[in-house]
Design an enzyme around this catalytic site. Structure first.
Site, PDB file in Angstrom:
ATOM      1  N   ASP A 370      86.369  44.284  51.799  1.00 52.37           N
ATOM      2  CA  ASP A 370      87.684  43.666  51.960  1.00 52.37           C
ATOM      3  C   ASP A 370      87.958  43.107  53.348  1.00 52.37           C
ATOM      4  O   ASP A 370      88.685  42.124  53.474  1.00 52.37           O
ATOM      5  CB  ASP A 370      88.765  44.675  51.572  1.00 52.37           C
ATOM      6  CG  ASP A 370      88.739  44.985  50.089  1.00 52.37           C
ATOM      7  OD1 ASP A 370      88.417  44.066  49.314  1.00 52.37           O
ATOM      8  OD2 ASP A 370      89.029  46.123  49.698  1.00 52.37           O
ATOM      9  N   LEU A 376      91.687  41.953  56.350  1.00 50.89           N
ATOM     10  CA  LEU A 376      92.754  42.950  56.146  1.00 50.89           C
ATOM     11  C   LEU A 376      94.082  42.456  56.716  1.00 50.89           C
ATOM     12  O   LEU A 376      95.139  42.682  56.129  1.00 50.89           O
ATOM     13  CB  LEU A 376      92.364  44.280  56.800  1.00 50.89           C
ATOM     14  CG  LEU A 376      91.082  44.912  56.253  1.00 50.89           C
ATOM     15  CD1 LEU A 376      90.759  46.188  57.005  1.00 50.89           C
ATOM     16  CD2 LEU A 376      91.231  45.196  54.763  1.00 50.89           C
ATOM     17  N   TYR A 458      94.866  46.212  45.003  1.00 53.05           N
ATOM     18  CA  TYR A 458      94.853  47.480  45.733  1.00 53.05           C
ATOM     19  C   TYR A 458      95.659  47.397  47.016  1.00 53.05           C
ATOM     20  O   TYR A 458      95.649  46.382  47.694  1.00 53.05           O
ATOM     21  CB  TYR A 458      93.411  47.858  46.097  1.00 53.05           C
ATOM     22  CG  TYR A 458      93.002  49.162  45.482  1.00 53.05           C
ATOM     23  CD1 TYR A 458      92.279  49.183  44.295  1.00 53.05           C
ATOM     24  CD2 TYR A 458      93.355  50.368  46.073  1.00 53.05           C
ATOM     25  CE1 TYR A 458      91.914  50.382  43.719  1.00 53.05           C
ATOM     26  CE2 TYR A 458      92.991  51.568  45.499  1.00 53.05           C
ATOM     27  CZ  TYR A 458      92.277  51.575  44.320  1.00 53.05           C
ATOM     28  OH  TYR A 458      91.920  52.751  43.743  1.00 53.05           O
TER      29      TYR A 458
HETATM   30 CU   LIG Z   1      90.518  53.576  43.830  1.00 54.81          CU
END
Ligand SMILES: [Cu+2]
Ligand SMILES: *[C@@H]1O[C@H](CO)[C@@H](O)[C@H](O)[C@H]1NC(C)=O
Ligand SMILES: *[C@@H]1O[C@H](CO)[C@@H](O)[C@H](O)[C@H]1NC(C)=O
Length: 727
Positions: A370, A376, A458
């Site tokens: 990520d 980020l 997420y």
């Molecule tokens: Cu997870």
């Protein structure tokens, strides 16, 4: 005619209302309910303090969730991020740099401060002239990645290196938005969507990094797009159009390939997928309101936008597009000498690795990195005052560059606040048998620096927590929404065997696929100076000699200094316990122990994937939980500088295998927090936060307990708050 006029009137009315609402939400100076609530911490009559004056002079005037424009920001510290004006200059200088000027299409994938050399920064003091400002830029020019240095003083491009094609830079925000629209130009894609019973207007598509799985994927920037149905829910993640994967060329925006293998899998129902409070039909109120009151303001100050001073701590804080939060020049004022002592030169979230555990066509490639693929900081949305951070928080923005070099502000992406969770700093009580009646306890107050990155579904909450006793806790919370897989099954009694699922049936037609999360931190420790050593303190069973003692065994600590990098490739073993110290071998305490900090492990899940598995080769920086490398300013990103489609030939594992000397050298400690995640029904439709942390804890760094002389809480010192109604 009249009908049309009415429509036009309604249109203007609605537009006007919308504009008004928009202005109200964005204009910082208009009084609002929110501002009223916030101001009462400083002067509301219902919340007062009788306490002694604060030790910190000149408390900061925190801005709380206000929008700032940054157009007149100037750098004050050599590590201050590039300002809006500087990014504008970089863009102008680059636009006349020959290779870019000659190209019809080039995009900027990173525009960051090129930090001055470490010795210069260490020598720099407030009041000194500013060190030369340079920008480090990664550009993609005609399909090639360039690493450039732009000197802002001379307006020259002083470096332009073409990087090897094994990997590409972080996607730009523009890459991500154009990728998700690309499939729509393909008639076959539209046909498939309609055949599955989905209205094209209800489509939500995600740009998913492809990883790297072989030759056919090389020499062009690729992305996989998968789509969901937004019909009847904002939580489209729970309504996957399973098995449909569109491979898109990021530069040409062309569809390369469509894989459509899930026609028999229904789109899961929208029922019960809502997570917004406003959409809950039966909200529950379990708690009375709660908050921390600081009538005299916070005990920390923010100097020149980036220098944080709190209790004995001082550090430089900035936002980064790739790392999110960057903490530098971390120093602690020694309670005995009053002098500032170095602890860490730089700390940041270097890379994430999130491999999913489903080898089938639409899932095998889901092995995200990520930080290097998505950024980020780019994914860190504004924090929600009062809920993401408490009422007493101060907010900091990020200033980044878009693909064309235009600066933009990522507002309120970091918050800083003091936290009191009712914990104990230290205590001792005497038993009545001594007749002494002693009860001594100290409250634990901490300073938290927080960011939350929403990488599509997420959410990663990253906290740097500073304690008055010198400990730094690095804590990661996982929340947000699972990446789920559609299935024909609606109940476990239909499933022939667990092996058919690759996860947990969370709801009708929805599988939460098993996956791991690894978060690798870069920690350039400088314990009382740059030259440090890494010491393993092994606890080993020792047998007593026959007749020596009634005991047959005990534990003994033996110290082993790591000479080279391979000595510091650490895999945790429960039955071979050890402490891991970073010490300064040339600085000793009064009684002769080397001063140090130790890394205290937590979140110790380790990757079990095959070492030859392509994702694990790319994610080889997770092969050990701890690594130590000699400081090298080019080695900051654990997955390599270029992570998208990387092949694993330039990462922490490769660097560490060079086995360079690390004893009494400027060293960097790398720590990986790991999570195995077998989803469960409570993770549906949004996950309650799961956290893990590790600590950097002083070990013989101080002569004695550094918070011995801290006062206890006394009722009279504390703010008195009454409900507004009774004030
Ligand atoms: Cu997870
Ligand atoms: C596919 O559908 C979208 C949305 O309705 C439309 O804009 C696009 O033109 C369609 N593409 C083709 C090739 O028909
Ligand atoms: C510093 O790192 C770069 C990138 O890994 C490498 O090419 C170079 O050899 C390193 N320098 C030293 C002295 O290890």
């Amino acid at each position: 005619m009249e009908g049309r006029n009415l429509l036009r009137f309604l249109f203007f009315l609605v537009t006007g209302l919308f504009l008004l609402l928009f202005t109200w939400a964005n204009f910082p100076y208009l009084p609002s309910h929110k501002a009223e609530l916030l101001d009462c911490t400083s002067f509301s009559p219902w919340c007062t303090s009788k306490s002694k004056p604060h030790l910190t002079t000149n408390p900061s005037n925190p801005t709380r969730g206000h929008r700032r424009h940054h157009s007149s920001d100037v750098p004050h510290h050599p590590l201050d991020p590039l300002t809006v004006q500087e990014i504008d200059r970089v863009r102008t200088i680059l636009s006349s740099h020959a290779p870019l000027k000659a190209s019809k299409r080039y995009t900027l994938h990173a525009v960051d401060l090129e930090e001055p050399a470490k010795p210069l920064v260490l020598r720099w003091k407030k009041g000194n002239p500013m060190l030369p400002r340079r920008a480090s830029v990664i550009a993609v020019v005609e399909g090639e990645s360039h690493l450039l240095t732009v000197d802002l003083a001379t307006s020259q491009v002083t470096r332009d290196d073409v990087l090897p094609p094994s990997g590409y830079p972080t996607m730009t925000v523009e890459d991500m938005t154009t990728a998700t629209k690309a499939p729509l130009v393909d008639g076959n894609f539209n046909r498939t969507i309609i055949e599955r019973g989905i209205d094209l207007a209800d489509l939500a598509c995600l740009p998913l990094s492809t990883g790297w799985f072989g030759k056919s994927e090389e020499k062009r920037r690729l992305i996989k797009v998968q789509c969901y149905s937004m019909k009847d829910t904002v939580n489209f993640y729970m309504r996957p159009i399973e098995g449909l994967t569109v491979l898109v060329d990021l530069d040409s925006k062309q569809v390369v390939e469509i894989s459509d293998r899930g026609q028999n899998i229904p789109i899961p129902n929208a029922a019960n997928t809502e997570y917004r409070y406003s959409a809950q039909s039966k909200p529950m109120n379990l708690l009375n309101p709660i908050s921390i009151e600081q009538p005299k303001g916070p005990s920390f100050t923010v100097e020149n936008d980036h220098l944080i001073k709190w209790a004995n701590w001082e550090f430089h804080l900035k936002a980064g597009s790739r790392a999110g939060v960057i903490i530098s020049r971390v120093m602690f004022r020694d309670p005995d000498t009053g002098l500032l002592r170095n602890v860490m030169y730089k700390g940041l979230t270097s890379e994430f690795f999130v491999p999913y555990m489903d080898p089938t066509d639409a899932w095998y490639f889901k092995t995200y990195m990520d930080a290097g693929e998505y950024g980020l900081g780019l994914q860190a949305m504004p924090l929600d005052p009062l809920n993401d951070c408490p009422r007493n928080a101060y907010y900091m923005d990020g200033v980044f560059a878009a693909a064309d070099g235009t600066p933009f502000v990522q507002s309120n992406m970091i918050c800083i606040f003091e936290s009191y969770a009712g914990d104990i700093g230290w205590r001792h009580a005497e038993s009545p048998i001594t007749g002494m009646g002693i009860r001594e306890a100290r409250p634990k107050v901490t300073l938290v620096v927080r960011m939350a990155a929403s990488v599509a579904n997420y959410d990663y909450i990253v906290d740097w927590v500073f304690q008055t006793d010198g400990l730094i806790r690095i804590k990661v919370g996982l929340s947000g929404i699972l990446m789920v897989k559609g299935t024909p099954y609606v109940n476990m009694n239909q499933v022939p065997g667990q092996e058919y699922l690759y996860g947990t049936l969370l709801s009708e037609n929805v599988i939460g696929v098993i996956h791991d999360h690894y978060l690798t931190f870069y920690l350039d420790m400088d314990v009382d100076g740059p030259d440090n050593s890494f010491v393993k303190v092994n606890l080993e069973k020792q047998m007593t000699a026959n007749g020596e003692s009634p005991r047959t065994s005990f534990l003994k600590a033996t110290r082993k200094v790591a000479k080279t990098e391979k000595d510091a490739q650490i895999k945790f073993k429960l039955y071979e316990p050890a402490e891991f110290h970073v010490i300064n071998p040339s600085k000793k305490t009064r009684v002769g122990n080397p001063v140090g900090y130790k890394v205290v492990a937590g979140g110790t899940a380790a990757s079990l994937l095959d070492q030859g598995d392509p994702p694990q080769k790319r994610g080889a920086f997770t092969n050990n939980q701890i690594w130590v490398t000699p400081y090298n300013r080019s080695e900051q990103w654990a997955g390599g500088l270029l992570v998208s489609q990387s092949q694993g030939d330039d990462n922490l594992a490769v660097w560490s295998d060079r086995n360079r000397p690390i004893e009494n050298k400027d060293i960097v400690l790398w720590y990986t927090l790991g999570f195995h995640h077998i989803p469960c029904q409570e993770d549906f439709p949004v996950m309650p936060t799961v956290s893990s942390s590790f600590d950097l804890k002083p070990v013989n760094f101080f002569e004695s307990n550094p918070i011995l002389r801290m006062p206890p809480n006394v009722e009279n010192d504390l703010p008195i708050c009454k409900p507004a109604a009774s004030a």
